[in-house]
Structure formats: C-alpha cells, structure tokens
Design a protein around this motif. Structure first.
Motif, PDB file in Angstrom:
ATOM      1  N   PRO A 240       0.980  -1.250   0.067  1.00 33.92           N
ATOM      2  CA  PRO A 240       0.086   0.092   0.035  1.00 33.92           C
ATOM      3  C   PRO A 240       0.996   1.277  -0.001  1.00 33.92           C
ATOM      4  O   PRO A 240       1.995   1.184   0.629  1.00 33.92           O
ATOM      5  N   VAL A 241       0.275   2.232  -0.577  1.00 30.98           N
ATOM      6  CA  VAL A 241       1.142   3.556  -0.744  1.00 30.98           C
ATOM      7  C   VAL A 241       0.405   4.484   0.191  1.00 30.98           C
ATOM      8  O   VAL A 241      -0.623   4.887   0.048  1.00 30.98           O
ATOM      9  N   LYS A 242       1.277   4.946   0.949  1.00 27.30           N
ATOM     10  CA  LYS A 242       0.785   6.035   1.883  1.00 27.30           C
ATOM     11  C   LYS A 242       0.981   7.404   1.734  1.00 27.30           C
ATOM     12  O   LYS A 242       2.099   7.777   1.313  1.00 27.30           O
ATOM     13  N   THR A 243       0.036   8.203   1.378  1.00 24.06           N
ATOM     14  CA  THR A 243       0.089   9.477   0.831  1.00 24.06           C
ATOM     15  C   THR A 243      -0.249  10.608   1.881  1.00 24.06           C
ATOM     16  O   THR A 243      -1.238  10.119   2.658  1.00 24.06           O
ATOM     17  N   ALA A 244       0.268  11.645   1.823  1.00 23.94           N
ATOM     18  CA  ALA A 244      -0.149  12.607   2.741  1.00 23.94           C
ATOM     19  C   ALA A 244      -1.536  13.460   2.645  1.00 23.94           C
ATOM     20  O   ALA A 244      -2.157  13.027   1.222  1.00 23.94           O
ATOM     21  N   ALA A 245      -2.244  13.638   3.472  1.00 24.00           N
ATOM     22  CA  ALA A 245      -3.510  14.220   3.403  1.00 24.00           C
ATOM     23  C   ALA A 245      -3.388  15.501   2.537  1.00 24.00           C
ATOM     24  O   ALA A 245      -2.218  16.151   2.683  1.00 24.00           O
ATOM     25  N   LEU A 246      -4.211  15.579   1.508  1.00 26.04           N
ATOM     26  CA  LEU A 246      -4.225  16.715   0.493  1.00 26.04           C
ATOM     27  C   LEU A 246      -5.319  17.790   1.041  1.00 26.04           C
ATOM     28  O   LEU A 246      -6.319  17.609   1.527  1.00 26.04           O
ATOM     29  N   PRO A 247      -4.699  18.881   1.018  1.00 30.05           N
ATOM     30  CA  PRO A 247      -5.630  20.127   1.208  1.00 30.05           C
ATOM     31  C   PRO A 247      -6.867  20.258   0.746  1.00 30.05           C
ATOM     32  O   PRO A 247      -6.992  19.700  -0.780  1.00 30.05           O
ATOM     33  N   LEU A 248      -7.954  20.309   1.102  1.00 24.92           N
ATOM     34  CA  LEU A 248      -9.145  20.564   0.142  1.00 24.92           C
ATOM     35  C   LEU A 248      -9.665  19.426  -0.534  1.00 24.92           C
ATOM     36  O   LEU A 248     -10.469  19.420  -1.492  1.00 24.92           O
ATOM     37  N   ASP A 249      -9.072  18.131  -0.100  1.00 29.79           N
ATOM     38  CA  ASP A 249      -9.462  16.825  -0.761  1.00 29.79           C
ATOM     39  C   ASP A 249     -10.932  16.538  -0.463  1.00 29.79           C
ATOM     40  O   ASP A 249     -11.259  16.242   0.807  1.00 29.79           O
ATOM     41  N   PRO A 250     -11.783  16.522  -1.432  1.00 32.96           N
ATOM     42  CA  PRO A 250     -13.161  16.082  -1.103  1.00 32.96           C
ATOM     43  C   PRO A 250     -13.447  14.564  -0.926  1.00 32.96           C
ATOM     44  O   PRO A 250     -14.335  14.134  -0.699  1.00 32.96           O
ATOM     45  N   VAL A 251     -12.438  13.717  -1.454  1.00 31.38           N
ATOM     46  CA  VAL A 251     -12.494  12.352  -1.333  1.00 31.38           C
ATOM     47  C   VAL A 251     -12.519  11.881   0.255  1.00 31.38           C
ATOM     48  O   VAL A 251     -11.371  12.193   0.649  1.00 31.38           O
ATOM     49  N   PRO A 252     -13.282  11.188   0.631  1.00 35.35           N
ATOM     50  CA  PRO A 252     -13.242  11.006   2.035  1.00 35.35           C
ATOM     51  C   PRO A 252     -12.347   9.761   2.258  1.00 35.35           C
ATOM     52  O   PRO A 252     -12.253   8.792   1.493  1.00 35.35           O
ATOM     53  N   ASP A 253     -11.748   9.606   3.522  1.00 33.10           N
ATOM     54  CA  ASP A 253     -10.916   8.546   3.825  1.00 33.10           C
ATOM     55  C   ASP A 253     -11.943   7.370   4.118  1.00 33.10           C
ATOM     56  O   ASP A 253     -13.057   7.644   4.464  1.00 33.10           O
ATOM     57  N   LEU A 254     -11.561   6.072   3.989  1.00 32.64           N
ATOM     58  CA  LEU A 254     -12.128   5.054   4.351  1.00 32.64           C
ATOM     59  C   LEU A 254     -12.790   5.273   5.952  1.00 32.64           C
ATOM     60  O   LEU A 254     -11.973   5.496   6.821  1.00 32.64           O
ATOM     61  N   GLY A 255     -14.128   5.368   6.026  1.00 34.44           N
ATOM     62  CA  GLY A 255     -14.770   5.174   7.238  1.00 34.44           C
ATOM     63  C   GLY A 255     -15.271   6.468   7.766  1.00 34.44           C
ATOM     64  O   GLY A 255     -15.759   6.728   8.921  1.00 34.44           O
ATOM     65  N   LEU A 256     -14.609   7.571   6.713  1.00 32.34           N
ATOM     66  CA  LEU A 256     -15.261   8.741   7.161  1.00 32.34           C
ATOM     67  C   LEU A 256     -16.150   9.550   6.187  1.00 32.34           C
ATOM     68  O   LEU A 256     -16.184  10.694   5.790  1.00 32.34           O
ATOM     69  N   ALA A 257     -16.858   8.611   5.240  1.00 32.36           N
ATOM     70  CA  ALA A 257     -17.733   9.092   4.392  1.00 32.36           C
ATOM     71  C   ALA A 257     -19.072   9.663   4.953  1.00 32.36           C
ATOM     72  O   ALA A 257     -19.012   9.351   6.187  1.00 32.36           O
ATOM     73  N   GLY A 258     -19.790  10.013   4.199  1.00 37.26           N
ATOM     74  CA  GLY A 258     -21.182  10.425   4.900  1.00 37.26           C
ATOM     75  C   GLY A 258     -21.745   9.623   5.976  1.00 37.26           C
ATOM     76  O   GLY A 258     -22.036   8.274   5.789  1.00 37.26           O
ATOM     77  N   ALA A 259     -22.400  10.322   6.990  1.00 40.41           N
ATOM     78  CA  ALA A 259     -23.175   9.421   7.970  1.00 40.41           C
ATOM     79  C   ALA A 259     -23.964  10.445   8.524  1.00 40.41           C
ATOM     80  O   ALA A 259     -24.025  11.601   8.182  1.00 40.41           O
ATOM     81  N   SER A 260     -25.107   9.837   9.137  1.00 40.95           N
ATOM     82  CA  SER A 260     -26.238  10.650   9.902  1.00 40.95           C
ATOM     83  C   SER A 260     -27.154   9.851  10.756  1.00 40.95           C
ATOM     84  O   SER A 260     -27.016   8.799  10.286  1.00 40.95           O
ATOM     85  N   ASN A 261     -27.827  10.506  11.164  1.00 39.16           N
ATOM     86  CA  ASN A 261     -28.959  10.088  12.011  1.00 39.16           C
ATOM     87  C   ASN A 261     -30.273  10.666  11.692  1.00 39.16           C
ATOM     88  O   ASN A 261     -30.238  12.103  11.365  1.00 39.16           O
ATOM     89  N   ALA A 262     -31.280  10.083  11.481  1.00 48.23           N
ATOM     90  CA  ALA A 262     -32.699  10.616  11.397  1.00 48.23           C
ATOM     91  C   ALA A 262     -33.840   9.684  11.650  1.00 48.23           C
ATOM     92  O   ALA A 262     -33.777   8.511  11.618  1.00 48.23           O
ATOM     93  N   TRP A 263     -34.639  10.281  12.412  1.00 43.19           N
ATOM     94  CA  TRP A 263     -35.910   9.486  13.018  1.00 43.19           C
ATOM     95  C   TRP A 263     -37.103  10.237  12.906  1.00 43.19           C
ATOM     96  O   TRP A 263     -36.945  11.854  13.043  1.00 43.19           O
ATOM     97  N   ALA A 264     -38.303   9.608  12.964  1.00 47.64           N
ATOM     98  CA  ALA A 264     -39.645  10.504  12.840  1.00 47.64           C
ATOM     99  C   ALA A 264     -40.717   9.575  13.534  1.00 47.64           C
ATOM    100  O   ALA A 264     -40.739   8.456  13.555  1.00 47.64           O
ATOM    101  N   ALA A 265     -41.640  10.061  14.223  1.00 47.83           N
ATOM    102  CA  ALA A 265     -42.876   9.626  14.824  1.00 47.83           C
ATOM    103  C   ALA A 265     -44.083  10.165  14.330  1.00 47.83           C
ATOM    104  O   ALA A 265     -44.194  11.597  14.313  1.00 47.83           O
TER     105      ALA A 265
END
Length: 821
Positions: A240-265
C-alpha cells in the motif's frame, strides 16, 4: 550604563509601539470585510424591497415581495458571510485550486478535472425546470451583487483570506450551485475505495478470512465473491502507498464518508399529538461549518433550516406543515471497471464483443501557482472517466496493460437534484415530498419526512441496474470486456425502498442496513452503521409516546453500544483475575483499568477516563489481530470494526484463528491478545497523559477539530482560525464524534453532526436547531464561533417562523431596495 539602559528602553518601547501600530493597521484592513448587518443597499435586479432580519444568533430571516427576491437575498447573505468558503467549494469542483495553492493541490485538481463535475454541472443547467432556473439565476444575481459591492467599496476584499491569496472573484453562475451539489456527492461516496480495498485484501487473504474482516452483513459470509486474481488476471499483491493528506481533498478516507441520524414519529406516538422529526447529518468538521442556518419566506410559506453556502435551498429543515431530513443511504452507485488496452494501440480498449473502441479524449490545462502549467489528457470509456493509479489507490489493483474507469450515477449531464431540492421546500404533504424526491440523482440519500399525512422514509437517488450475472456483484473492480459488467440503466423510482406510516409509528435510520433484498436490487453490500441502530432501537422502545425532549435526548445520547458489546468479550478471562501487583507495575495498572471498566456503563462522557481507556484498548486489539496477516495494509484499518472483533471473540465461522500470530511458534489465544493489547494501550496513554489514569479525561483527547480548511495548519494563524472543543461521544454513539484514527492523536473528533435539528409539529415554533460553529466565516466576527459552545454542550437555538420573534433583539435588519425606487 544609565545611557545604555535609556536607549534599550527607547528601542523596546519603539518596537512595542510599532508592533501595536502594525497590529492595529492589520486589524483595520481585516475588519473592513466584517458585515454591518444593519446597512441598507440599493441594488439592481430586485422586484421590490427585501428585508433581511438577522436574529440574535445571526440567523437571517428573509422577507421579499417575490420568490425571486428571496433567492436573490439568500445569495447576497451567503456571500456576505461565507464568500471565501463559497469560492473554495467552486474552485474545488472546477479543479482550479492549484491556481492559488500551487502543486500541493494538483492531485485534487487532476481528479476533479478527470471526473469533469463542473462540465457536467454546466450541461445539467438546462435540465432544471423553469422555477429552479429562475431560483438559480436570482441567487447568482444576489451573490454577484455582493461581489459588486466588495469591488466598488472598501470592504476588505470580501474576506480576510483574500489578502493572502488572489482577490480575483469571478461572477457566480447557476452551474456553480449545481457543481457544489455534485461535489457533495463525491464527499459522501465511498464504494469505489471500498472495492479497491476488498480487491487488495482478496489477493492476500483466503475467502473465509476476507469474510471476517470485511463482513457485508453480521452473520452472513461472502463465499460467492470470486478471488480478484481470477477476475482480473495479472493482478498481484502490492504494497500500500501511504500518501499525505491533501488540502481541500473532497474524497473521504475509508470510514469517514457521509453518515447521519434521522428519525420520525407519527402523531399517535407523540405525547403532544403532532408528528416529530430529528435529524443530524454527519460530515467532516471545518471552520466555519458547511452548514448555514437560514429562513426563507416563499410564496408557498416559510421554510427554515440548514443551507449550504452556494446552494439556493434549505436542504434540511421544516416549514409550517412539513419537516425533512437526510441520511446517507449507502446505495452502491459506484463501480470500478478495469478496461483492457489494445496492445497495438493504447488509445483503444476492449469491448465485450472482442472489438476495440476508442477512448473519448480531450486535453485540459491546469494552471499551477509558481510552476509550469500541467496538461492533462482526459479519457472516457463507455463506463466512465479513466482515472490514474494514484486515485483511490487504483494502481494497486490495475495490472499492466489495463486502466481503471469509474461508473457513477453522479456523472450525469442531466442531473435534476437541484430541482428536487427546490421543489421539496414547497411540499405541503408527505405524498408531495415523496414525489419531489423522484428528481434527485445524487448523492443517494434516505429522505426522512414528517407532515400532516404521517411520516415516511424514501431512498432518493439514481439506483443503477446491474446484470444479475455480474461476476462480483459490484463488490470488486470488474473487467469491462465482460458483457455482464457495467451499469445497464437506472431502475424506476418505484424500485427505490420506501417506508410510509409503519405499524409501530416510528421510522429511523443511522446509516444501518435498511432493506434485505437480493442482488441486483440489494441497494448495497456496504453499510455505514451496525451499532448506533442498536442504541436507537433501545431508546425508542423504552417509551410508548415521545416528545421533543425525548428526541433531543436520543440525539445527544453518548452511550457506546460498541463498548457494551466488546468489553465483556475482551475481558471475559481478565476481570478480577491475577495476583496482587505492586503499584507502578504494568500488572497493577491493568488491574486498575479493568476495575474502572467493569463499573462503567458505556457513557462516552468527556470528563471520564473510561472512554479513553476503552477506545485505546479496542484500537490496540484490532491492530494486534490483523497486523501479522496484513502487514502494512493493516494501516488501512484506522478504526476498529466491532463486527469483525465480535466474530473473532465469538469464534464465528472459525474467526478466532485471527488471534494466533502466524509468524510466532507459540499459539496465542484471544485472551493473550486482549491482555497484551490492554497493556500496550495503557502504556501509550501513560506516556501522553501521565500515570494517574483516574485523572485522564476523554475530552482532552477527543477534541472536535473545526479547523480552517486552508489556514488551519499555518503557524500562528491557526490559533485564530481553528476552533477546538472538548467533546463527548465516540465512533458509534448516537451523538457521533468520529475519531481521526491516525496521526499523533488518533482520538481527535474529526467527523460528526455539524447540524442538529428537532421539529415538533404539535407546536412547530417550539422546534430547535443548531450548527457546530457560527454563521459567519470571518474569524474576527463574534458570530464565527458563538454557536459552537452551545453545540458542544448539547444546547439548541429556537427554530421559529415567527417574524416578530426574529425581530426581537435582532443583531441587525438589512433592507435591499430596488434601484430606481
């Protein structure tokens, strides 16, 4: 000597005086871009007067004679408070960051140019309906009106950052807003990276062990998944190639993509007799936050909630009748396709019928500050844009003589997601809102609704059709010359999962698996949560009826289901065992830690040591289990996987084999791994926080990192632009505070709810919301971080559509008057 002293005194005084003068001059220049919220403007392009009332929390309430004027004023307001943020989002989508930041951002620009998000946004403008086109144009005119004011007057270039970088600001256009939505789709998509990781692991692990470490659903194996080396001949394991974090990089790291909570009653499950809805979308933290709170008074009624600067819509929020929230659906809308090159002509690739097709090719030039321009050759196959091996780590799974292309639903030239967002604000019923979701393309979301006709959850977004004979079912990069590979179209909207007024009267989603359907209508094999949903179900089932307060309590819950699940397994043979040990020995430190954890209820409270100990222990266990099998590839797993660890410690399908270190002669047990991992975790924590573990605080390690995207690492300046706060919560709590997982402090809180809202339709004006920092993007403004402390403490601000309440104690009332009136 006296003369020397006098001269030294004079020199020191002069230096201090000049420093003070320089500081005052600098402050004067920077403060010129602070907005006077009571200043009035006469502007062209308005139908009538517009009133912008910023309440005590600087949330703008916009009242205009027409919808056109309201959208115009929203653009004007966004630009006043977040102009730098808007231009950075646009530059990122355009692939033009390197014009300002040089070679550091060139990889980001290269990816965005190859994906051509901005070009697709330009083409998508004509796909919008007339109402949306009018809204986009009015909004753009409003943004440009403020840019015109900045250019015409002494307004500090519009934002302090423009003193450090080029002050040139091009006019805003409707395509810019559409491009920002496409950029958000990239930030919320993770399937391509997951496919590559799965392929890498399949080259070094047998199928049964791959099923352990990348479980697709608890209790289910992946025996049908082919070996990647059989799927793509010539693919070999690679370091695996370890690359430095890129400024303003919109591609999420593994495990840091979108997440959220929502519920309704439904109203029948509400103590007050009205529907309830709670929503907190999770994104990477920044200063300022991506969210901007606003209220728009449209012809269809008032709407209030969270907007994104650059987008003319309340994306999450409520009206008098309706509430809507979003969570990431984890719909598998990306496929990595390996294209075979023609050995005689690398400008061609193989088709399923054995013939060769030419890539669609064009060139683009990236301007790079302080360097020569870079010319890129962009190629598209029938499956999508060709990406180089440096992106998504594709080089590790692409053999010689092949290239990788990306199929993705967001790469649509007729993307009507903006029209869906504009229409959703006008919906008066759940049924109307469900129909409006039909036009949404990407990113795929769970749309949570509450209204007069009940509650609903609908997956919105284009769901690609795959061949039932697809060799990897979309879980691995697949050969483009196979006729079963590639998207075969888009399913009708009616095939997207929908839940309306369920029997129990409550709906919820925490990025958990929402449907159990076979491939190819499966939705996804990858889900964002297996733990938070357990805690949410417990909280919902403890009450027959719910209130606004019980929804707030659930939204702010910090009990960690992962710790409650795993600690009894890890410590099964360690609790209250061992011989007495002397103070200061590792054995004694372990015993003290185990006593604390044995009496802990799993609450990730910032003031307690137990969350820090438990998190460090589980992290160390994960690393020890996989390091010997995976080697450097173990670095890809920056966060523990509770499903994997549970499988190992319950020895599900022989997963206990991971506990034996394969390089050693001895046969290690899972108890050995747990004991050694705890000792290692305590040693590392002692080195950082001292030997008195009872005095450790989770909040000292788990600070929310609202860092400025550009200036956040600049010495000295970072102390003024970054916002750091001690926080509770953790990776798997409902009040999610996702840890960094790597770096000097892997426990930093880098990803969570930048917006929280709870809406009560028994009394709509009692609804509440909050954002994570403040409304202003100006570090010298008191509204840069004033909401942050409330957010940290779990407090909210009123979310009322009462105009008089907004005017009471307003920080300013701004009037925009048409030119000529």
């Amino acid at each position: 000597m006296l003369t020397l002293f006098r001269w030294l005194l004079r020199i020191v005084s002069a230096v201090l005086g000049l420093s003070l003068l320089a500081g005052l001059v600098l402050y004067w220049f920077l403060s010129r871009s602070l907005v006077d919220y009571s200043e009035d403007f006469t502007l062209p392009g308005l139908d009538g007067p517009v009133e912008i009332v910023r309440n005590n929390d600087s949330v703008p309430h916009i009242f205009g004679a027409s919808d056109h004027d309201v959208y115009f004023a929203l653009g004007f307001t966004h630009a006043q408070d977040r102009l730098w943020q808007m231009t950075m989002l646009r530059r990122t989508a355009q692939g033009r960051l390197s014009e300002l930041f040089g070679a550091r951002t060139l990889p980001v620009d290269e990816l965005l140019r190859r994906l051509d998000l901005y070009g697709l946004a330009l083409q998508s403008v004509k796909a919008q309906d007339d109402e949306t086109l009018a809204a986009l144009q009015a909004y753009s005119d409003g943004v440009n009106a403020w840019i015109g004011q900045v250019n015409a007057g002494a307004r500090g270039r519009g934002a302090p950052e423009f003193w450090l970088f080029s002050p040139e600001i091009s006019a805003w256009a409707p395509a810019d807003s559409i491009a920002i939505l496409k950029l958000m789709a990239l930030q919320l998509s993770s399937h391509a990276g997951d496919e590559v990781l799965r392929a890498q692991l399949s080259l070094v692990l047998p199928p049964e062990r791959l099923a352990d470490i990348l479980p697709e659903d608890p209790g289910k194996g992946v025996a049908a998944l082919p070996q990647y080396s059989q799927l793509i001949p010539g693919a070999l394991p690679a370091m695996p190639v370890k690359t430095a974090a890129l400024p303003l990089d919109p591609v999420p790291d593994l495990g840091l993509a979108g997440a959220s909570n929502a519920w309704a009653a439904e109203a029948r499950r509400s103590a007050a007799g009205g529907a309830l809805l709670a929503n907190d979308p999770h994104l990477g933290f920044t200063a300022p936050t991506i969210w901007y709170l606003a209220r728009l008074e449209l012809s269809s009624g008032g709407v209030i909630g969270g907007t994104i600067p650059g987008v003319p819509a309340v994306l999450i929020g409520r009206s008098d009748q309706m509430g809507w929230g979003l969570t990431t659906a984890y719909l598998d809308d990306q496929d990595v396709v390996i294209e075979k090159l023609n050995p005689a002509n690398s400008a061609e690739y193989a088709l399923p019928d054995g013939s060769w097709a030419k890539f669609d090719t064009r060139q683009t030039i990236v301007t790079v500050k302080d360097a020569e321009p870079v010319t890129l050759t962009l190629r598209w196959s029938r499956n999508g844009p060709v990406l180089p091996g440096t992106h998504f780590n594709l080089g590790a799974v692409t053999p010689a003589g092949h290239v990788a292309a990306l199929s993705w639903t967001a790469l649509s030239a007729a993307d009507t997601s903006m029209t869906a967002a504009i229409r959703l604000m006008r919906a008066q019923t759940v049924a109307e809102a469900l129909e409006d979701g039909r036009l949404h393309v990407a990113p795929a979301q769970n749309l949570m609704l509450a209204g007069p006709d009940g509650i609903a959850m609908q997956v919105i977004g284009a769901m690609p059709v795959r061949d039932a004979g697809h060799p990897s079912q979309g879980r691995l990069p697949s050969p483009g010359w196979n006729p079963a590979v590639g998207f075969k179209g888009i399913y009708p909207y009616e095939e997207n999962p929908r839940f309306v007024n369920p029997e129990m009267g409550i709906l919820g989603n925490t990025n958990n698996k929402s449907v159990d359907r076979p491939f190819p209508k499966h939705l996804s094999f990858l889900w964002g949560d297996t733990q938070r949903i357990r805690r949410w179900l417990t909280l919902m089932q403890t009450r027959e009826v719910h209130t606004r307060e019980s929804f707030i309590e659930a939204q702010l819950d910090t009990v960690d289901p992962t710790s409650r699940l795993l600690l009894p397994l890890l410590g099964a043979d360690l609790w209250y065992t061992g011989t007495p040990a002397a103070e200061g020995t590792p054995e004694r430190l372990r015993q003290r830690a185990l006593i604390l954890l044995a009496e802990w209820n799993g609450e990730m409270n910032e003031h307690m040591p137990e969350p820090l100990i438990a998190t460090a222990w589980i992290r160390a266990v994960m690393d020890r289990l996989i390091r010997d099998e995976l080697g450097p590839m173990a670095d890809k797993f920056t966060h523990p996987d509770p499903v994997f660890i549970e499988r190992v410690y319950r020895n599900t399908a022989g997963a206990g084999a991971w506990c034996d270190v394969i390089q050693s002669a001895a046969v290690e047990t899972c108890t050995d791994i747990a004991r050694d991992a705890l000792d290692e975790a305590l040693l590392r924590l002692t080195e950082t926080y001292g030997p008195n573990l009872e005095s450790w605080r989770w909040g000292d390690a788990h600070q929310a990192t609202h860092d400025h995207a550009v200036l956040g690492e600049v010495p000295f300046l970072k102390w003024f632009v970054n916002i750091r706060q001690s926080t509770s919560g953790g990776d798997d709590t409902l009040m999610r505070g996702k840890t960094a997982g790597e770096g000097p402090n892997p426990y930093l809180n880098v990803h969570g709810a930048g917006y929280r809202g709870v809406y009560d339709f028994a009394d709509p004006d009692s609804s509440v919301f909050i954002s994570a920092t403040g409304q202003s993007g100006h570090p010298l403004s008191r509204h840069y971080d004033d909401l942050g402390e409330l957010w940290r403490r779990g407090e909210y601000i009123p979310m009322s559509l009462d105009a008089e309440l907004a005017r009471a104690a307003a920080v300013g009332v701004m009037v925009l008057t048409p030119e000529g009136d």
